[in-house]
Design a protein around this motif. Sequence first.
Motif, PDB file in Angstrom:
ATOM      1  N   ASN A  62      51.794  43.214  37.753  1.00 23.00           N
ATOM      2  CA  ASN A  62      50.487  43.407  36.970  1.00 23.00           C
ATOM      3  C   ASN A  62      50.384  41.747  36.730  1.00 23.00           C
ATOM      4  OD1 ASN A  62      49.759  46.065  36.580  1.00 23.00           O
ATOM      5  ND2 ASN A  62      51.835  46.380  35.578  1.00 23.00           N
ATOM      6  N   GLU A  63      51.098  40.943  36.570  1.00 20.56           N
ATOM      7  CA  GLU A  63      50.411  39.703  36.071  1.00 20.56           C
ATOM      8  C   GLU A  63      49.774  38.742  37.407  1.00 20.56           C
ATOM      9  OE1 GLU A  63      52.953  37.352  33.483  1.00 20.56           O
ATOM     10  OE2 GLU A  63      53.231  38.926  32.084  1.00 20.56           O
ATOM     11  N   SER A  86      47.773  37.324  40.222  1.00 22.17           N
ATOM     12  CA  SER A  86      46.369  38.001  40.442  1.00 22.17           C
ATOM     13  C   SER A  86      46.025  38.395  41.631  1.00 22.17           C
ATOM     14  CB  SER A  86      45.461  36.865  39.975  1.00 22.17           C
ATOM     15  OG  SER A  86      45.677  35.522  40.596  1.00 22.17           O
ATOM     16  N   ASN A  87      47.038  38.167  42.742  1.00 19.24           N
ATOM     17  CA  ASN A  87      46.721  38.236  43.947  1.00 19.24           C
ATOM     18  C   ASN A  87      48.303  39.260  44.632  1.00 19.24           C
ATOM     19  OD1 ASN A  87      46.525  38.298  46.810  1.00 19.24           O
ATOM     20  ND2 ASN A  87      45.834  36.175  46.905  1.00 19.24           N
TER      21      ASN A  87
END
Length: 88
Positions: A32-33, A35-36
Motif C-alpha cells: 500500500n505505501e 506509489s508504483n
Amino acid sequence: SRPDPSPSSLFAKENLARMSEEQLNRYDRLINEPSNDWDIYYWATEAKPTPADFDTDVMAMLREFAKNRNREQRLRQPDLEYLFEPPR
C-alpha cells in the motif's frame, strides 16, 4: 508469455494464512505505501534493489516466491474467494 506485473495476489493466496500479525502488517505496508506497483515488481524480481524501509522478511518471501523454483503456471490471477475464507 509476459510475467504478471503484480505477483503479490498469487503470493497472498499462498502465504497470508500462515503469516503472523506482524508479517501481515509489513505486507500491508509493502503493497500500500509504494506509489508504483512496478516498484514492488522490480524489487521482487531483483531488477532493482529494495529500499531499506521495505527490505523485510516479507519482501524476502516475495522475492523467493517470484523466483518460481517449482516452475508453476502463473498466467492468471487467482480467484478472490481466498480473501473470504475463514481463518484456519
